[in-house]
Design a protein around this motif. Structure first.
Motif, PDB file in Angstrom:
ATOM      1  N   SER A   1       0.829  -1.206   0.000  1.00  0.00           N
ATOM      2  CA  SER A   1       0.000   0.000   0.000  1.00  0.00           C
ATOM      3  C   SER A   1       0.863   1.256   0.000  1.00  0.00           C
ATOM      4  O   SER A   1       0.589   2.217  -0.718  1.00  0.00           O
ATOM      5  CB  SER A   1      -0.926  -0.009   1.219  1.00  0.00           C
ATOM      6  N   GLU A   2       1.946   1.252   0.800  1.00  0.00           N
ATOM      7  CA  GLU A   2       2.856   2.402   0.858  1.00  0.00           C
ATOM      8  C   GLU A   2       3.527   2.626  -0.501  1.00  0.00           C
ATOM      9  O   GLU A   2       3.699   3.767  -0.935  1.00  0.00           O
ATOM     10  CB  GLU A   2       3.921   2.177   1.923  1.00  0.00           C
TER      11      GLU A   2
ATOM     12  N   ILE B   1       3.212   6.085  -2.643  1.00  0.00           N
ATOM     13  CA  ILE B   1       4.375   6.902  -3.014  1.00  0.00           C
ATOM     14  C   ILE B   1       4.522   6.959  -4.529  1.00  0.00           C
ATOM     15  O   ILE B   1       4.789   8.022  -5.103  1.00  0.00           O
ATOM     16  CB  ILE B   1       5.647   6.330  -2.358  1.00  0.00           C
ATOM     17  N   HIS B   2       4.326   5.801  -5.182  1.00  0.00           N
ATOM     18  CA  HIS B   2       4.493   5.727  -6.637  1.00  0.00           C
ATOM     19  C   HIS B   2       3.491   6.652  -7.355  1.00  0.00           C
ATOM     20  O   HIS B   2       3.865   7.431  -8.231  1.00  0.00           O
ATOM     21  CB  HIS B   2       4.293   4.287  -7.095  1.00  0.00           C
TER      22      HIS B   2
ATOM     23  N   THR C   1       7.398  -1.002  -0.314  1.00  0.00           N
ATOM     24  CA  THR C   1       8.232   0.047   0.250  1.00  0.00           C
ATOM     25  C   THR C   1       8.083   0.029   1.768  1.00  0.00           C
ATOM     26  O   THR C   1       6.956   0.010   2.283  1.00  0.00           O
ATOM     27  CB  THR C   1       7.832   1.444  -0.269  1.00  0.00           C
ATOM     28  N   VAL C   2       9.210   0.007   2.479  1.00  0.00           N
ATOM     29  CA  VAL C   2       9.182   0.109   3.940  1.00  0.00           C
ATOM     30  C   VAL C   2       9.456   1.559   4.315  1.00  0.00           C
ATOM     31  O   VAL C   2      10.487   2.117   3.937  1.00  0.00           O
ATOM     32  CB  VAL C   2      10.234  -0.813   4.583  1.00  0.00           C
ATOM     33  N   THR C   3       8.533   2.169   5.018  1.00  0.00           N
ATOM     34  CA  THR C   3       8.676   3.562   5.442  1.00  0.00           C
ATOM     35  C   THR C   3       8.702   3.621   6.971  1.00  0.00           C
ATOM     36  O   THR C   3       8.191   2.726   7.644  1.00  0.00           O
ATOM     37  CB  THR C   3       7.511   4.412   4.920  1.00  0.00           C
TER      38      THR C   3
END
Length: 383
Positions: free
Chosen positions: A37-38, A42-43, A343-345
């Protein structure tokens, strides 16, 4: 109190381990699905940040029709339009279009390439120039997938119908430039001259959509409406409308991914509740003795909820570590095939650890209340 919490959880190694493992699995799911989802968030956000133009599409939709170059000329004549040009978009390999789109060929006028890519820079080579033939500027993911360097050749496929049969044609394009990583759609692009793309796909005089550059100070929303009224069989979307549509789609994606992850985490929470209920039942006399010696309700609550919270934190740390490792290796694998999905945020890590802790505390609250409300005499007589 803290040493008592640690000692109590350590004394029941197997039960604690199984409970922590259950929470870890749930948080692992939160990390993986949340990471997806992240990434999409971001994309999409970065892709839209690179779009500052009005997009004109066929009335039947992007995949439902095409535009001809006469419509480009009509759009240019609309008051408030400073420039307009068409682009042709096709999948790189028409035989294997994935569910997430994959790499795609963009045919565009070479003199408009820098304007189309906005602030995107090159890490090697040059941009397209007028007169280029079978030349291409590729995105970072395309270069990584095919291990391309400036001067290498990339095979592009097209499908054509001849006498009722589908025939695939291929052509090698020489890479003259490689774009920097942007975490946007531009990472998957193969930019080629528009006239070359039209001839290669045998659709001369047509484009997939039109980019419109408004005059300085022009209202993009009003201009898009004027374009729709002035040119037949098209629909125009301002950057704000494009963002709104993308955000609506992102909400659906987020609901699907996060809800499945939360469900897995709740199952882990139920294992905490089960463990704590059994623990309270086994330690009834212990709690009764503590209350007889002067322990208050808040002390029993602190110990019981503290144990549940500790298992939640421990499970959260393990789940985050496992999810992070899975995401890293999965991205490495997918990157070799031209895509990234996770993506890990810091936000995701913080939410995961807080969710694990809160899940443990909530799951342990009912057992804690049962333990705390017992009278000392009742607890001491318990068998």
């Amino acid at each position: 109190m803290l040493d008592l919490i640690l000692r109590n959880t350590a004394q029941r190694k197997l039960r604690t381990s199984l409970t922590v493992f259950g929470i870890a699995l749930g948080i692992f799911a939160v990390m993986v699905m949340g990471g997806m989802s992240e990434y999409f968030s971001i994309h999409i956000d970065r892709t839209l940040d690179l779009i500052d133009k009005i997009q004109v599409l066929p009335e039947s939709g992007f995949f439902g029709g095409i535009l001809n170059e006469s419509q480009v000329s009509k759009v240019k004549r609309v008051p408030g339009v400073i420039d307009a040009y068409g682009l042709l978009q096709m999948p790189l390999d028409m035989e294997s279009v994935g569910m997430f789109g994959g790499d795609f060929v963009i045919g565009l006028p070479p003199e408009k390439q820098k304007a189309t890519l906005k602030d995107t820079k090159l890490v090697g080579g040059r941009f397209l120039v007028p007169g280029d033939g079978f030349r291409a500027v590729v995105g970072s993911n395309v270069a990584r997938e095919f291990r391309l360097k400036v001067g290498d050749e990339l095979e592009v496929k097209s499908k054509r119908l001849q006498r009722g049969a589908s025939i695939t044609h291929t052509r090698n394009f020489t890479v003259v430039g490689i774009l920097e990583f942007t975490s946007s759609d531009y990472d998957y692009v193969i930019g080629v001259p528009l006239d070359v793309a039209q001839k290669f796909y045998e659709i001369e005089g047509t484009v997939s959509y039109i980019w419109v550059v408004p005059e300085p100070g022009a209202d993009a929303e009003d201009l898009s409406k004027r374009i729709e009224l002035s040119v037949e069989d098209i629909r125009a979307l301002s950057p704000q409308q494009l963002r709104k549509q993308a955000e609506q789609a992102l909400v659906v994606i987020s609901l699907i991914t996060i809800s499945s992850a939360v469900l897995a985490a709740i199952i882990g929470g139920l294992s905490v509740m089960n463990t704590m209920l059994m623990s309270v039942s086994e330690r009834t006399k212990e709690f009764g003795l503590m209350k007889a010696m002067g322990a208050e309700m808040k002390d029993i609550l602190f110990i019981t909820i503290g144990e549940a919270a500790f298992m939640g934190i421990l499970g959260g740390i393990i789940g985050i570590a496992g999810g992070g490792a899975f995401i890293y290796y999965m991205n490495e694998y997918l990157a070799s095939r031209g895509m990234v999905l996770f993506t890990v945020t810091p936000r995701l890590v913080l939410i995961s650890i807080l969710f694990a802790t809160l899940l443990g505390m909530l799951s342990g609250s009912l057992p804690a209340y049962r333990a705390a409300k017992m009278s000392p005499m009742e607890a001491l007589r318990y068998e």
